[in-house]
Design an enzyme around this catalytic site. Structure first.
Site, PDB file in Angstrom:
ATOM      1  N   ASN A 204     -39.341 100.891  69.189  1.00  0.00           N
ATOM      2  CA  ASN A 204     -38.138 101.714  69.310  1.00  0.00           C
ATOM      3  C   ASN A 204     -36.924 101.432  68.590  1.00  0.00           C
ATOM      4  OD1 ASN A 204     -36.531 100.194  71.108  1.00  0.00           O
ATOM      5  ND2 ASN A 204     -38.476 100.566  72.461  1.00  0.00           N
ATOM      6  N   ARG A 205     -35.874 102.219  68.693  1.00  0.00           N
ATOM      7  CA  ARG A 205     -34.730 101.772  67.754  1.00  0.00           C
ATOM      8  C   ARG A 205     -33.621 101.114  68.544  1.00  0.00           C
ATOM      9  NH1 ARG A 205     -32.701 107.356  66.142  1.00  0.00           N
ATOM     10  NH2 ARG A 205     -31.327 106.032  65.085  1.00  0.00           N
TER      11      ARG A 205
END
Length: 401
Positions: A204-205
Site C-alpha cells: 500500500n501507499r
C-alpha cells in the site's frame, strides 16, 4: 526563542555544528556553551562564527556579566548534545565546576540531553541511575542510537541524527507535556508488503510519516518508545528503538513481543489484509494471454489480537492496564466504517482518517476523527501530522492509570 547548546567532550561534538545550524536557520538565538574538553574537538571560533554569539567555557570569562547565572536564567531551552557519561553524572548530582554545569543548575526551562558514548558506558548501572534521576526531575534524556561508534565498535551509544534531535527539541519548545514519562510505548508505522515472487509484492501507499510523528512526539513527552517500522525510508526518530519489518507476519511478531510489557500500543501501520496463498520462488514470467489469478488468503488481524490478549490477561488477573489505539484508513462512509471497526477490534481509541489522492498517505498534513470506546469523538482539523500525534497522546494520557 533563546536556546543554549551545551557541547561536551566526545568525538560526536562535530555533529553539534549541524544541530546549531538547524536552530539558527529556523530563527532561534543560540548561545553555545562548550566544556573545555569539547573545545579539543571543535574550537571556539567555529562555534562563535556559526552562532553569531560569544563563546565561553569558564565561569571566569566575562565575569561582569555573571554568565554562570544569566545564561541559564534567560534560556527557553537547554540542550546538551553530545552529552558524555561524565556530564550526565555531574548534572544528576548537581555539580557546578564549569559554565555548562552552572547553566544547567540555574536553568528553569526544559532541558534535553542527547547522550553519546561507548556501549559499556551507556549500559553501566551508574549511567542508568543518573539517567533515571534526570528523567525523574523532568529532563528529556534521548536514548542514543545503535550504530558505529569510535573505532571498530558498534552498539547503542551513537549520537542520533542531529535533524532528529532537532525535531525532539522543537516539540519540547512547543510545550510538550511530560505526561508519558516512564511509560513504555509501542508504535507501528509504514505499510507491510506481501511477496508474490522475489520481485513483486502486494502493498500500500503508507509512508510511515504519521507513525514516525507519533514516535517523536512520545519521546518528547518522556516515553520509552519502540517503533516497529514496515518498509519506511525515513531517518530513525531520536530516542526510539526501531525494529524493522517487511511482511505482516514479521510486523505481528515484533509488535506482540514489544507489547508484552507496554503501557500503550498504537497500530498506525497500514497492515495488508491479504497475502498471496503461495509465494513463487522465482519471478513469474509474462506469457501470451491473460495472467493466472493470484489466490489470496487473510492475514492475521494484529489489532484484534492485541485486544484479545489484553482481555485474556485481565480475565486471569495478570498484566497491567494497557491502552490500545488503532488506525482506520477509509475512502468513503468514513465515520460509519470507523465505528464498526472500533466495535470489532476491541481497542480503546480508533483514529479514523480519509485517504485518497493527496490525502493522508505520503503527505505532511492529516485530518482525523478519534473515536473512543466510551462513545466520545474528537475531531482533529487538517494540519501537520504532529497535531494528530498530540491529539492522540492527549487522549491516551488521560486514560493511563
Amino acid at each position: 526563542m533563546k536556546v543554549v547548546l551545551g557541547v561536551t567532550g566526545g568525538i560526536a561534538a562535530y555533529k553539534a555544528c549541524e544541530l546549531l545550524r538547524l536552530f539558527t536557520e529556523s530563527g532561534h538565538q543560540v548561545r553555545v556553551v562548550p566544556t573545555r574538553d569539547a573545545l579539543r574537538f571543535v574550537g571556539e571560533p567555529t562555534w562563535a562564527a556559526l552562532s553569531g554569539q560569544p563563546v565561553a567555557a569558564d565561569v571566569w570569562d566575562d565575569v561582569h556579566e555573571v554568565p554562570h547565572v544569566r545564561i541559564g536564567q534567560g534560556a527557553d531551552l537547554v540542550v546538551v548534545a553530545p552529552s558524555t557519561a561524565d556530564m550526565l553524572a555531574k548534572a544528576a548530582h548537581g555539580l557546578a565546576g564549569d559554565l555548562l554545569t552552572n547553566t544547567l543548575l540555574t536553568a528553569r526551562c526544559p532541558v534535553v540531553f542527547a547522550p553519546a558514548m561507548h556501549t559499556e558506558m551507556w549500559q553501566h548501572p551508574a549511567t542508568r541511575a543518573n539517567v533515571a534521576t534526570l528523567r525523574e526531575r523532568g529532563a528529556v534524556v534521548i536514548d542514543p542510537a545503535v550504530g558505529r561508534l569510535t573505532g571498530a565498535d558498534t552498539g547503542p551509544g551513537r549520537l542520533p541524527d542531529p535533524a532528529e534531535i532537532f525535531q525532539v527539541c522543537l516539540r519540547v519548545l512547543r510545550g510538550a507535556p511530560r505526561d508519558l514519562a516512564g511509560r513504555r510505548i509501542v508504535v507501528s508505522a509504514g505499510g507491510t508488503r506481501e511477496a508474490i515472487d522475489p520481485v513483486r509484492y502486494i502493498g500500500n501507499r503508507s509512508s510511515g510519516l504519521q507513525g514516525y510523528s507519533l514516535a517523536r512526539t512520545a519521546v518528547a513527552r518522556g516515553a520509552e518508545v519502540t517503533l516497529v517500522a514496515a518498509n519506511v525510508t525515513l531517518p530513525d526518530p531520536a530516542g526510539a528503538t526501531v525494529v524493522q519489518a517487511e511482511s505482516t507476519a514479521e510486523l505481528r511478531e515484533a509488535v506482540l513481543a514489544a507489547a508484552a510489557d507496554a503501557d500503550v500500543v498504537v497500530m498506525a501501520a497500514a497492515v495488508a489484509d491479504f497475502r498471496p496463498s503461495t509465494r513463487h520462488e522465482s519471478k513469474i514470467k509474462k506469457t501470451d494471454g491473460e495472467p493466472e489469478a493470484i489466490p489470496l488468503t487473510k492475514n492475521p488481524d494484529i489489532l484484534a489480537e492485541l485486544g484479545e490478549l489484553r482481555g485474556d490477561a485481565r480475565a486471569r488477573g495478570a498484566g497491567h492496564p494497557q491502552v490500545i489505539v488503532g488506525f482506520a484508513a477509509e475512502t468513503d462512509d468514513v465515520l460509519a466504517n470507523g465505528r464498526a471497526k472500533l466495535a470489532r477490534k476491541g481497542c480503546d481509541l480508533l483514529v479514523v482518517n480519509q485517504v485518497g489522492r493527496d490525502l493522508a498517505f505520503g503527505t505532511p498534513d492529516n485530518a482525523a476523527t478519534v473515536l473512543a470506546a466510551d462513545g466520545d469523538a474528537v475531531e482533529v482539523k487538517r494540519g501537520p501530522k504532529d497535531d494528530v500525534a498530540d491529539a492522540v497522546w492527549d487522549l491516551v494520557a488521560a486514560r493511563l492509570v
